[in-house]
Write a protein that holds these residues in place. Structure first.
Motif, PDB file in Angstrom:
ATOM      1  N   LEU A  10     -19.857  46.538  16.238  1.00 37.06           N
ATOM      2  CA  LEU A  10     -19.799  45.799  15.171  1.00 37.06           C
ATOM      3  C   LEU A  10     -18.660  44.617  15.301  1.00 37.06           C
ATOM      4  O   LEU A  10     -17.782  44.961  16.051  1.00 37.06           O
ATOM      5  CB  LEU A  10     -19.365  46.971  14.133  1.00 37.06           C
ATOM      6  N   GLU A  11     -18.684  43.682  14.474  1.00 29.99           N
ATOM      7  CA  GLU A  11     -17.878  42.604  14.666  1.00 29.99           C
ATOM      8  C   GLU A  11     -16.618  43.084  13.858  1.00 29.99           C
ATOM      9  O   GLU A  11     -16.696  43.671  12.948  1.00 29.99           O
ATOM     10  CB  GLU A  11     -18.318  41.270  14.009  1.00 29.99           C
ATOM     11  N   ALA A  12     -15.371  42.779  14.642  1.00 32.15           N
ATOM     12  CA  ALA A  12     -14.006  43.033  13.894  1.00 32.15           C
ATOM     13  C   ALA A  12     -13.784  41.702  13.264  1.00 32.15           C
ATOM     14  O   ALA A  12     -13.746  40.609  13.775  1.00 32.15           O
ATOM     15  CB  ALA A  12     -13.147  43.089  15.248  1.00 32.15           C
ATOM     16  N   LEU A  13     -13.454  41.977  12.019  1.00 28.77           N
ATOM     17  CA  LEU A  13     -13.197  40.913  11.078  1.00 28.77           C
ATOM     18  C   LEU A  13     -11.743  40.623  10.750  1.00 28.77           C
ATOM     19  O   LEU A  13     -11.343  39.620  10.198  1.00 28.77           O
ATOM     20  CB  LEU A  13     -13.965  41.180   9.795  1.00 28.77           C
ATOM     21  N   GLY A  14     -11.078  41.723  10.837  1.00 26.79           N
ATOM     22  CA  GLY A  14      -9.615  41.862  10.667  1.00 26.79           C
ATOM     23  C   GLY A  14      -9.206  42.195   9.151  1.00 26.79           C
ATOM     24  O   GLY A  14      -9.860  42.686   8.420  1.00 26.79           O
ATOM     25  N   LEU A  15      -8.213  40.948   8.492  1.00 25.62           N
ATOM     26  CA  LEU A  15      -7.856  41.241   7.095  1.00 25.62           C
ATOM     27  C   LEU A  15      -8.751  40.426   6.141  1.00 25.62           C
ATOM     28  O   LEU A  15      -8.863  39.232   6.554  1.00 25.62           O
ATOM     29  CB  LEU A  15      -6.392  40.798   7.163  1.00 25.62           C
ATOM     30  N   LEU A  41      -6.451  35.278   6.971  1.00 26.24           N
ATOM     31  CA  LEU A  41      -7.680  35.873   6.440  1.00 26.24           C
ATOM     32  C   LEU A  41      -8.762  35.696   7.335  1.00 26.24           C
ATOM     33  O   LEU A  41      -9.118  34.722   7.884  1.00 26.24           O
ATOM     34  CB  LEU A  41      -8.043  35.132   5.257  1.00 26.24           C
ATOM     35  N   GLY A  42      -9.340  36.893   7.799  1.00 30.09           N
ATOM     36  CA  GLY A  42     -10.395  36.685   8.594  1.00 30.09           C
ATOM     37  C   GLY A  42     -11.845  36.699   8.103  1.00 30.09           C
ATOM     38  O   GLY A  42     -12.735  36.493   8.335  1.00 30.09           O
ATOM     39  N   GLU A  60     -21.647  27.028   3.410  1.00 25.75           N
ATOM     40  CA  GLU A  60     -20.955  25.816   4.350  1.00 25.75           C
ATOM     41  C   GLU A  60     -19.680  25.987   4.425  1.00 25.75           C
ATOM     42  O   GLU A  60     -18.713  25.865   5.364  1.00 25.75           O
ATOM     43  CB  GLU A  60     -21.664  24.448   4.040  1.00 25.75           C
ATOM     44  N   ARG A  61     -19.091  26.066   3.169  1.00 22.77           N
ATOM     45  CA  ARG A  61     -17.672  26.176   2.942  1.00 22.77           C
ATOM     46  C   ARG A  61     -16.854  27.577   3.639  1.00 22.77           C
ATOM     47  O   ARG A  61     -15.747  27.379   4.332  1.00 22.77           O
ATOM     48  CB  ARG A  61     -17.183  26.461   1.369  1.00 22.77           C
ATOM     49  N   GLY A  66     -13.762  29.230   8.480  1.00 21.42           N
ATOM     50  CA  GLY A  66     -13.849  30.080   9.708  1.00 21.42           C
ATOM     51  C   GLY A  66     -13.748  31.526   9.050  1.00 21.42           C
ATOM     52  O   GLY A  66     -13.020  32.291   9.712  1.00 21.42           O
ATOM     53  N   LEU A  67     -14.421  31.937   7.866  1.00 19.70           N
ATOM     54  CA  LEU A  67     -14.198  33.279   7.267  1.00 19.70           C
ATOM     55  C   LEU A  67     -15.631  33.897   7.298  1.00 19.70           C
ATOM     56  O   LEU A  67     -16.591  33.457   7.007  1.00 19.70           O
ATOM     57  CB  LEU A  67     -14.051  33.102   5.936  1.00 19.70           C
TER      58      LEU A  67
END
Length: 285
Positions: A10-15, A41-42, A60-61, A66-67
């Motif tokens: 699974l992808e690590a997304l962070g905070l 923020l991830g 797109e936003r 980069g979220l």
């Protein structure tokens, strides 16, 4: 399926922050501006229901900011005998435009008799029959939609149980072959209702290896003539006890990929304070 990834794929997304689709646009803008508290923020945890209006420009936003995203489903009573798979398919299709890493839902009642319960959502009774019913619903949901699903512990103001909460979550996850979301405030509410120490309770939980995402938010513990009473309140600063339990859970959750700060209704100063407090706990853990 959990058995295919064991959490490692699974992808690590962070905070991340919880958000409605409309709030997500604002948070994207704040991340792009590099505002304090938002620049690290991830991802966003975006609530989606069959009636949700997702802005056309949001995908797109999110990309520009980069979220990443995860999607919180908001209308399935997974503790009831049957779920409406037609609704599930519509919600999954609606949320798919946001490319969520996974979907999640509380194991409780969002509505009863046609009435939405919102902040008064009821948790499941923890009995063997409930394990089988909930796990079966989750398996049907994943098979019908093809989506990766995480089960979350619901708010708990009281409990009628044949087994303890974390044992119930472990059994559901095993039978459904899914990962888990551990909500720290909901867990503390359960511990207040049952007289448990939440730190020790988390320390002793073998099933924490299935926790992929953790939620944390403000809450209150009030005195009453009948003993302490927990109230979920995402508008408040996270109490020290909540941060202590969070630190213990983060340290033990070996497959943790995401940490969501839930702040619906909180004023900007509280959001920034809690972002700083949670970031400090994660850095220490």
């Amino acid at each position: 399926m959990w058995s295919e990834s064991k959490g490692s794929g699974l992808e690590a997304l962070g905070l991340g922050l919880s958000a409605t689709p409309r709030e997500a646009l604002e948070f994207c803008a704040r991340k792009e501006r590099g505002e304090a508290g938002f620049r690290d923020l991830g991802y966003l945890n975006i609530g989606v229901a069959s009636y949700s209006d997702i802005p056309e420009e949001l995908p797109e936003r999110l990309r520009r900011a980069g979220l990443g995203t995860v999607s919180h489903l908001e209308e399935f009573n997974l503790v009831e005998p049957d779920i409406d798979l037609g609704v599930a398919e519509r919600v999954a299709r609606k949320a798919a435009v946001l490319s969520p890493a996974w979907f999640q839902e509380d194991l409780g009642l969002w509505s009863h008799g046609g009435t939405a319960l919102f902040g008064h959502m009821m948790n499941a009774m923890h009995a063997e029959a409930d394990v089988a019913r909930v796990a079966g619903n989750i398996r049907r949901l994943m098979a019908h939609t093809g989506m990766l699903f995480l089960a979350e512990n619901a708010p708990a103001y009281m409990t009628v149980e044949g087994m303890d909460l974390l044992g119930f979550l472990s059994q559901v996850a095993e039978r459904a072959d899914c990962g888990l979301v551990l909500d720290i405030g909901h867990l503390i509410g359960y511990c207040v209702a049952t007289g448990r120490d939440p730190v020790r309770y988390v320390q002793q939980w073998a099933g924490i290896e299935r926790v992929v995402e953790i939620h944390v938010a403000g809450f209150q513990v009030l005195d009453s003539p009948h003993g302490p009473m927990w109230l979920d309140d995402h508008t408040r600063v996270i109490p020290a006890r909540g941060l202590e339990v969070l630190g213990t859970a983060v340290e033990r959750a070996s497959n943790l990929k995401a940490l969501t700060l839930e702040q619906d209704g909180a004023v900007p100063d509280v959001v920034l304070h809690n972002l700083g407090a949670v970031s400090a706990v994660v850095a220490i853990s």
